[in-house]
Design an enzyme around this catalytic site. Structure first.
Site, PDB file in Angstrom:
ATOM      1  CD  GLU A  47     107.330 141.780  62.315  1.00  0.00           C
ATOM      2  OE1 GLU A  47     108.450 141.310  62.601  1.00  0.00           O
ATOM      3  OE2 GLU A  47     107.137 142.953  61.968  1.00  0.00           O
ATOM      4  NE  ARG A 275     118.176 132.959  61.125  1.00  0.00           N
ATOM      5  CZ  ARG A 275     117.073 133.670  61.416  1.00  0.00           C
ATOM      6  NH1 ARG A 275     116.808 134.033  62.658  1.00  0.00           N
ATOM      7  NH2 ARG A 275     116.256 134.016  60.468  1.00  0.00           N
ATOM      8  CE  LYS A 285     109.255 137.263  58.470  1.00  0.00           C
ATOM      9  NZ  LYS A 285     108.104 137.195  59.378  1.00  0.00           N
TER      10      LYS A 285
HETATM   11  P1  ATP Z   1     113.203 137.469  59.157  1.00  0.00           P
HETATM   12  O1  ATP Z   1     114.368 137.698  60.069  1.00  0.00           O
HETATM   13  O2  ATP Z   1     113.490 136.736  57.921  1.00  0.00           O
HETATM   14  O3  ATP Z   1     112.341 138.670  58.949  1.00  0.00           O
HETATM   15  P2  ATP Z   1     111.887 136.561  61.431  1.00  0.00           P
HETATM   16  O4  ATP Z   1     112.697 135.625  62.218  1.00  0.00           O
HETATM   17  O5  ATP Z   1     111.839 137.948  61.905  1.00  0.00           O
HETATM   18  O6  ATP Z   1     112.294 136.457  59.936  1.00  0.00           O
HETATM   19  P3  ATP Z   1     109.326 135.868  62.381  1.00  0.00           P
HETATM   20  O7  ATP Z   1     108.034 135.949  61.677  1.00  0.00           O
HETATM   21  O8  ATP Z   1     109.553 136.784  63.513  1.00  0.00           O
HETATM   22  O9  ATP Z   1     110.414 136.046  61.266  1.00  0.00           O
HETATM   23  O10 ATP Z   1     109.628 134.377  62.801  1.00  0.00           O
HETATM   24  C1  ATP Z   1     108.746 133.566  63.513  1.00  0.00           C
HETATM   25  C2  ATP Z   1     109.526 132.467  64.177  1.00  0.00           C
HETATM   26  O11 ATP Z   1     110.265 131.743  63.210  1.00  0.00           O
HETATM   27  C3  ATP Z   1     110.511 133.006  65.184  1.00  0.00           C
HETATM   28  O12 ATP Z   1     110.382 132.267  66.367  1.00  0.00           O
HETATM   29  C4  ATP Z   1     111.862 132.779  64.566  1.00  0.00           C
HETATM   30  O13 ATP Z   1     112.794 132.484  65.538  1.00  0.00           O
HETATM   31  C5  ATP Z   1     111.598 131.595  63.635  1.00  0.00           C
HETATM   32  N1  ATP Z   1     112.504 131.622  62.485  1.00  0.00           N
HETATM   33  C6  ATP Z   1     112.643 132.592  61.568  1.00  0.00           C
HETATM   34  N2  ATP Z   1     113.631 132.308  60.696  1.00  0.00           N
HETATM   35  C7  ATP Z   1     114.106 131.088  61.046  1.00  0.00           C
HETATM   36  C8  ATP Z   1     115.129 130.221  60.536  1.00  0.00           C
HETATM   37  N3  ATP Z   1     115.866 130.558  59.470  1.00  0.00           N
HETATM   38  N4  ATP Z   1     115.347 129.048  61.163  1.00  0.00           N
HETATM   39  C9  ATP Z   1     114.612 128.697  62.233  1.00  0.00           C
HETATM   40  N5  ATP Z   1     113.641 129.450  62.759  1.00  0.00           N
HETATM   41  C10 ATP Z   1     113.380 130.641  62.182  1.00  0.00           C
HETATM   42 MG    MG Z   2     111.209 138.432  63.809  1.00  0.00          MG
END
Ligand code: ATP
Ligand code: MG
Length: 573
Positions: A47, A275, A285
């Protein structure tokens, strides 16, 4: 969550050929069975509401890694369904970071590419009795959701005529209603044991312009109504994501079943892995944005941030990050990884790559009293003992040198093998010297240290083989240049900062996470160094030239110290 993994997977990964992770096993089985005509297509779906962090690197490595390994394609898809939080700044940064990590994507897609299709699908769901417009507030809807053990309550709008829902939905999108006035909900099952099936909201009114579609839309799909369908529209075969999406998967499948042609065999399948959580690190984020917005760090690329751009500025290499990710692997169980393992991977890579130079971070003058006043000699310094092909560079020696303040002690304990009156020490690449004393001010602070050199111990001469216990580094004062050096420590005090309650972000920060040394001295050799150049400062650590560096004012970041706490942890076990 609190269990820290203390195996040394980095070693394990190197020694044995790694066995397949569970996603690779699934893909190999699918390929063997001819699922999806042997096609492998993945995607990385960020995102664009912030910069990528080390957790994303874990997702990137498997999304792109699977495609690479099995001759498939991995596309980049921006999940841009919330215009209020998204920005092209983030889109550009994400693209740059993926390149830097060493991956090539097939195409760039956006969930907003499918707004037209998703909207049409929503109207179809309304007309097929699978969706309705609810005029209740988000709070009322939440209250009616029930609990996992207790069924929810039907909305009073649940059974309104479909024509009425369709008319309202169109007027929602025409901008007739205010944000929050109504939503479109899927009509599924208010008693489902899966909370995501209890008539989830699938569209909401947002009047904020979108970074790509401008003011064309006034309604936007929820993430859960966009994600699975986007996979479907693109032809994704293996939709890899993190474990928190396990309960969402049945909902994605439900929508895809309604969307897809009944006879078609193709459908995307979602697989979830654990994760990445790192000690002393926060990855949300939202929290990272808060750190930036409140000025608690100096931007997204502050070298203390766990962002890819922060690590890049800190001097981490893409290879070190990939090796680290490879070493921790992919499982179905959440856990916490010791940040020392990441640092270990960085050291391992830099050890092979970084040129060794001398730098004095806390300089004190050492005068070699029996060395001729205007004599200068040049010695060869090995660039990298790990790699002979890297050659040598020369370093100037003269009567007045800079040494580290901590390398001299007037009253030293027994085991102190550095400079103390009467004691001999080797000056790396030069001579053996004997300390003769020091000059102090009235308060007792040491101002200068004195020593005599033994000409017969010149590096390379037989006399240089004499055994002395300590070796220290040095710089010729007239041949050294000034530098600013920034030392970083952990940003958070707590080992698991995400679990801390009742403290503000600011209260959780390590007050000593940044120490700026403005009067460090480095070798002349570093004069032309430019942003991103990496060095090992002998005995001190790995350093990188910062983007703030200029010809006149060199600035270095400490990437990582030489002390490998990870090796220590492993040795203890
Ligand atoms: P946040 O929860 O920090 O806002 P997010 O997971 O919503 O992060 P996205 O931009 O939606 O952020 O993530 C893109 C991809 O990265 C998704 O497929 C998510 O599963 C993966 N991802 C995000 N954080 C992690 C992590 N700590 N470890 C592994 N994969 C991750
Ligand atoms: Mg997300």
């Amino acid at each position: 969550m609190n269990e820290i993994n203390n195996n040394n997977p980095l070693e394990t990964a190197k020694e044995e050929k790694r066995s397949l992770n569970f996603v690779e096993q699934i893909v190999e089985k699918d390929l063997a069975e001819g699922v999806n005509d042997g096609r492998v297509q993945t995607r990385f779906p960020p995102e664009p509401n912030g910069y990528l962090h080390i957790g994303h690197a874990k997702a990137i490595c498997i999304d792109f890694g699977i495609a690479q390994k099995y001759n498939g394609v991995c596309n980049l898809r921006f999940d841009d369904t919330n215009p209020t939080k998204e920005d092209v700044e983030y889109v550009d940064a994400i693209v740059e970071d993926i390149h830097w990590l060493g991956f090539q994507y097939g195409a760039i897609y956006y969930a907003s590419d499918y707004f037209e299709d998703l909207y049409a699908f929503a109207e179809r769901l309304i007309m097929e009795g699978h969706a309705y417009v609810d005029e209740q507030s988000a709070e009322e809807i939440a209250q009616q959701k029930g609990t996992p053990t207790q069924a929810g309550v039907d909305s009073p709008y649940r059974n309104r005529p479909k024509e009425e829902s369709l008319d309202l939905f169109r007027r929602m999108n025409a901008g007739e209603f205010e944000e929050g006035a109504m939503t479109l909900r899927a009509k599924i099952d208010m008693a489902s044991s899966n909370m995501h099936f209890r008539d989830p909201i699938i569209y909401r009114i947002i009047k904020h312009p979108h970074h790509r579609t401008g003011t064309q839309w006034k309604v936007y799909p929820m993430y859960d109504f966009a994600h699975g369908q986007s996979d479907f529209f693109e032809g994704v075969t293996h939709s890899i994501c993190t474990l928190e999406f396990v309960p969402h998967r049945p909902l994605y499948d439900y929508f895809i079943d309604l969307l897809k042609d009944k006879d078609s065999h193709y459908r995307p399948r979602q697989y979830e892995f654990n994760r990445l959580n790192l000690t002393y690190t926060m990855m949300s984020k939202r929290k990272l944005l808060q750190l930036v917005k409140e000025g608690l760090v100096n931007g997204w690329d502050d070298p203390r941030m766990p962002t890819i751009c922060g690590y890049r500025r800190r001097g981490y290499t893409p290879k070190a990050i990939r090796n680290f990710i490879d070493s921790i692997g992919y499982t179905k169980y959440d856990g916490m990884i010791d940040v020392a393992l990441l640092e270990h991977a960085v050291r391992e890579d830099l050890n092979k790559e970084a040129i060794r130079v001398s730098a004095v971070l806390d300089p004190i003058r050492l005068v070699i009293t029996n060395y001729p006043e205007d004599q200068v000699e040049y010695f060869d310094a090995v660039n990298n003992p790990e790699n002979e092909a890297d050659g040598t560079h020369s370093i100037a020696f003269s009567r007045e040198l800079w040494i580290e303040r901590e390398d001299f002690m007037e009253e030293a304990p027994k085991k102190y093998f550095r400079l103390t009156p009467g004691n001999e020490v080797r000056l790396k690449n030069a001579y053996i010297i004997r300390c003769t004393g020091c000059k102090k001010d009235e308060a007792g602070n040491v101002l200068e240290v004195y020593a005599e050199y033994d000409p017969d111990t010149r590096s390379g001469l037989p006399g240089s083989n004499r055994k002395v216990k300590g070796t220290i580094h040095w710089l010729s004062t007239q041949h050294s240049i000034d530098a600013e050096v920034r030392l970083y420590d952990r940003l958070f005090v707590d080992e698991d900062p995400s679990s801390v309650e009742g403290k503000t972000l600011q209260e959780m920060l390590n007050p000593n996470s940044l120490q700026v040394i403005s009067n460090a001295k480095v070798e002349e050799y570093l004069q032309g160094a430019s942003e991103g150049d990496k060095f090992q400062f002998q005995r001190t650590g790995y350093f990188v030239v910062d983007k703030d560096s200029t010809k006149e004012h060199l600035v270095f970041n400490r990437t990582v110290s030489l002390k490998d706490t990870w090796s220590k942890i492993v040795a203890k076990h």
